[in-house]
Scaffold this motif. Structure first.
Motif, PDB file in Angstrom:
ATOM      1  N   ARG A  47      13.018  91.162  62.979  1.00  0.00           N
ATOM      2  CA  ARG A  47      13.337  90.604  64.208  1.00  0.00           C
ATOM      3  C   ARG A  47      12.201  90.640  65.451  1.00  0.00           C
ATOM      4  NH1 ARG A  47      19.155  92.983  65.336  1.00  0.00           N
ATOM      5  NH2 ARG A  47      20.234  91.186  63.986  1.00  0.00           N
ATOM      6  N   ARG A  48      11.160  91.628  65.137  1.00  0.00           N
ATOM      7  CA  ARG A  48      10.076  91.673  65.927  1.00  0.00           C
ATOM      8  C   ARG A  48       9.004  90.584  65.616  1.00  0.00           C
ATOM      9  NH1 ARG A  48       5.925  96.728  66.415  1.00  0.00           N
ATOM     10  NH2 ARG A  48       4.485  95.731  67.801  1.00  0.00           N
ATOM     11  N   PHE A  49       9.075  90.301  64.779  1.00  0.00           N
ATOM     12  CA  PHE A  49       7.943  89.291  64.067  1.00  0.00           C
ATOM     13  C   PHE A  49       8.666  87.934  64.069  1.00  0.00           C
ATOM     14  CE2 PHE A  49       5.845  93.222  62.772  1.00  0.00           C
ATOM     15  CZ  PHE A  49       4.738  92.738  63.574  1.00  0.00           C
ATOM     16  N   GLY A  50       9.959  87.591  64.353  1.00  0.00           N
ATOM     17  CA  GLY A  50      10.550  86.409  64.518  1.00  0.00           C
ATOM     18  C   GLY A  50      11.500  86.122  63.523  1.00  0.00           C
ATOM     19  N   PHE A  51      12.004  86.973  62.851  1.00  0.00           N
ATOM     20  CA  PHE A  51      12.966  86.714  61.806  1.00  0.00           C
ATOM     21  C   PHE A  51      14.245  87.262  62.155  1.00  0.00           C
ATOM     22  CE2 PHE A  51       9.728  85.752  58.739  1.00  0.00           C
ATOM     23  CZ  PHE A  51      10.191  84.562  58.068  1.00  0.00           C
ATOM     24  N   PRO A  74       7.524  82.078  54.090  1.00  0.00           N
ATOM     25  CA  PRO A  74       8.166  81.886  55.448  1.00  0.00           C
ATOM     26  C   PRO A  74       7.300  83.069  56.332  1.00  0.00           C
ATOM     27  CG  PRO A  74       9.758  83.099  54.316  1.00  0.00           C
ATOM     28  CD  PRO A  74       8.759  82.602  53.263  1.00  0.00           C
ATOM     29  N   GLU A  75       6.723  82.726  57.333  1.00  0.00           N
ATOM     30  CA  GLU A  75       6.159  83.874  58.114  1.00  0.00           C
ATOM     31  C   GLU A  75       7.102  84.239  59.344  1.00  0.00           C
ATOM     32  OE1 GLU A  75       1.317  83.549  58.783  1.00  0.00           O
ATOM     33  OE2 GLU A  75       2.609  81.777  59.658  1.00  0.00           O
ATOM     34  N   SER A  76       7.737  83.100  59.981  1.00  0.00           N
ATOM     35  CA  SER A  76       8.603  83.213  61.269  1.00  0.00           C
ATOM     36  C   SER A  76       9.516  82.387  61.347  1.00  0.00           C
ATOM     37  CB  SER A  76       7.905  83.934  62.294  1.00  0.00           C
ATOM     38  OG  SER A  76       7.168  82.942  62.985  1.00  0.00           O
ATOM     39  N   ILE A  77      10.474  82.522  62.315  1.00  0.00           N
ATOM     40  CA  ILE A  77      11.476  81.493  62.624  1.00  0.00           C
ATOM     41  C   ILE A  77      11.428  81.702  64.175  1.00  0.00           C
ATOM     42  CG2 ILE A  77      13.567  80.620  62.758  1.00  0.00           C
ATOM     43  CD1 ILE A  77      14.375  81.447  59.995  1.00  0.00           C
ATOM     44  N   LYS A  84      19.664  80.129  69.487  1.00  0.00           N
ATOM     45  CA  LYS A  84      19.757  80.898  68.154  1.00  0.00           C
ATOM     46  C   LYS A  84      19.845  79.463  67.040  1.00  0.00           C
ATOM     47  CE  LYS A  84      19.027  85.006  68.593  1.00  0.00           C
ATOM     48  NZ  LYS A  84      17.756  85.737  68.462  1.00  0.00           N
ATOM     49  N   SER A  85      19.518  78.317  67.547  1.00  0.00           N
ATOM     50  CA  SER A  85      19.728  77.219  66.640  1.00  0.00           C
ATOM     51  C   SER A  85      18.371  76.530  66.869  1.00  0.00           C
ATOM     52  CB  SER A  85      20.926  76.419  66.909  1.00  0.00           C
ATOM     53  OG  SER A  85      20.999  76.199  68.288  1.00  0.00           O
ATOM     54  N   ASP A  86      18.297  75.259  66.351  1.00  0.00           N
ATOM     55  CA  ASP A  86      16.911  74.235  66.240  1.00  0.00           C
ATOM     56  C   ASP A  86      15.636  75.110  66.529  1.00  0.00           C
ATOM     57  OD1 ASP A  86      18.877  72.225  65.904  1.00  0.00           O
ATOM     58  OD2 ASP A  86      19.379  72.431  68.353  1.00  0.00           O
ATOM     59  N   GLY A  87      15.427  75.961  65.686  1.00  0.00           N
ATOM     60  CA  GLY A  87      14.226  76.518  65.546  1.00  0.00           C
ATOM     61  C   GLY A  87      13.197  76.011  64.779  1.00  0.00           C
ATOM     62  N   THR A  88      11.912  76.719  64.948  1.00  0.00           N
ATOM     63  CA  THR A  88      10.686  76.287  63.990  1.00  0.00           C
ATOM     64  C   THR A  88      10.391  77.284  63.056  1.00  0.00           C
ATOM     65  OG1 THR A  88      10.156  75.164  66.311  1.00  0.00           O
ATOM     66  CG2 THR A  88       8.439  75.560  63.937  1.00  0.00           C
ATOM     67  N   ARG A 114      21.388  75.625  55.073  1.00  0.00           N
ATOM     68  CA  ARG A 114      22.573  75.793  54.228  1.00  0.00           C
ATOM     69  C   ARG A 114      22.818  77.157  54.027  1.00  0.00           C
ATOM     70  NH1 ARG A 114      21.968  73.420  48.869  1.00  0.00           N
ATOM     71  NH2 ARG A 114      21.347  71.690  50.116  1.00  0.00           N
ATOM     72  N   PHE A 115      21.431  77.965  53.916  1.00  0.00           N
ATOM     73  CA  PHE A 115      21.581  79.324  53.781  1.00  0.00           C
ATOM     74  C   PHE A 115      22.130  80.217  55.087  1.00  0.00           C
ATOM     75  CE2 PHE A 115      19.275  83.387  54.382  1.00  0.00           C
ATOM     76  CZ  PHE A 115      19.580  84.096  53.346  1.00  0.00           C
ATOM     77  N   PHE A 116      21.917  79.768  56.177  1.00  0.00           N
ATOM     78  CA  PHE A 116      22.086  80.465  57.340  1.00  0.00           C
ATOM     79  C   PHE A 116      23.622  79.983  57.813  1.00  0.00           C
ATOM     80  CE2 PHE A 116      17.726  80.919  58.763  1.00  0.00           C
ATOM     81  CZ  PHE A 116      17.955  82.328  59.233  1.00  0.00           C
ATOM     82  N   GLY A 117      24.268  78.756  57.275  1.00  0.00           N
ATOM     83  CA  GLY A 117      25.460  77.989  57.365  1.00  0.00           C
ATOM     84  C   GLY A 117      25.492  77.425  58.822  1.00  0.00           C
ATOM     85  N   TYR A 118      24.525  77.277  59.409  1.00  0.00           N
ATOM     86  CA  TYR A 118      24.423  76.302  60.668  1.00  0.00           C
ATOM     87  C   TYR A 118      23.005  75.602  60.866  1.00  0.00           C
ATOM     88  CZ  TYR A 118      22.124  80.216  63.230  1.00  0.00           C
ATOM     89  OH  TYR A 118      21.365  81.234  63.623  1.00  0.00           O
ATOM     90  N   SER A 119      22.905  74.903  61.770  1.00  0.00           N
ATOM     91  CA  SER A 119      21.501  74.339  62.114  1.00  0.00           C
ATOM     92  C   SER A 119      20.671  75.311  62.734  1.00  0.00           C
ATOM     93  CB  SER A 119      21.916  73.146  62.815  1.00  0.00           C
ATOM     94  OG  SER A 119      20.523  72.331  63.053  1.00  0.00           O
TER      95      SER A 119
END
Length: 185
Positions: A47-51, A74-77, A84-88, A114-119
């Protein structure tokens, strides 16, 4: 007559007769196995690094497939502030495979969502660099119990009645057989 401040408090009968208090284990329940604590530690670091969810990193080959997982990671979101949506999604991609990954970005976004279950992810930013191979690609080692016991030691171990002792001695025989086989080469 004396004032109220002159009165001394009377000692409590329960504490006056006893000596020092015996040690009691602090509250908090039973000791926990480290394996039970590690997901919490890892979750905090991710979480600290963006996940938000560390399983994106650990299950990346499942999300995008083994071919894309070999060349990207993946590096981060990063999400907009307070959302908590429409992230990069930030990816590291091997330089030679960047054009290929560029073409499949819409598919990657769809699979991650699809993995998260939302956008959760709306766009992907790529950075070219080295991708560490995932641990899932490494072939699993056979457990020691499946390795053959050297023939000269195998017959003598069958006569041992204690199963635990036999297992330990078989393990020792396997390791000795492995070392002798390496020396002969």
């Amino acid at each position: 007559m004396g004032s109220a401040s002159d009165k001394k408090p009377k000692p409590n009968k329960a504490t006056a007769n006893k000596g020092p208090k015996p040690y009691e284990r602090p509250r908090g329940g039973e000791a926990k196995a480290i394996a039970d604590l590690m997901p919490q530690v890892g979750r905090t670091a991710f979480r600290r690094f963006g996940f938000v969810q560390s399983s994106v990193v650990t299950r990346w080959p499942e999300i995008v497939g083994p071919h894309h997982a070999k060349v990207s990671a993946p590096e981060s979101i990063r999400f907009p502030h307070g959302e908590k949506s429409d992230g990069t999604l930030h990816l590291v991609v091997l330089p030679a495979h960047a054009p290929l990954i560029q073409h499949v970005i819409p598919e990657i976004i769809e699979r991650v969502n699809r993995f998260f279950g939302y956008s959760a992810v709306a766009k992907v930013k790529m950075r070219q660099g080295q991708v560490q191979p995932s641990h899932a690609e490494e072939p699993a080692k056979s457990p020691p119990s499946l390795k053959p016991i050297p023939m000269e030691l195998g017959d003598s171990l069958r006569d041992i009645g204690d199963p635990e002792l036999r297992t330990v001695l078989e393990s020792l025989a396997r390791s000795l057989g492995k070392n002798n086989g390496e020396r002969k080469r």
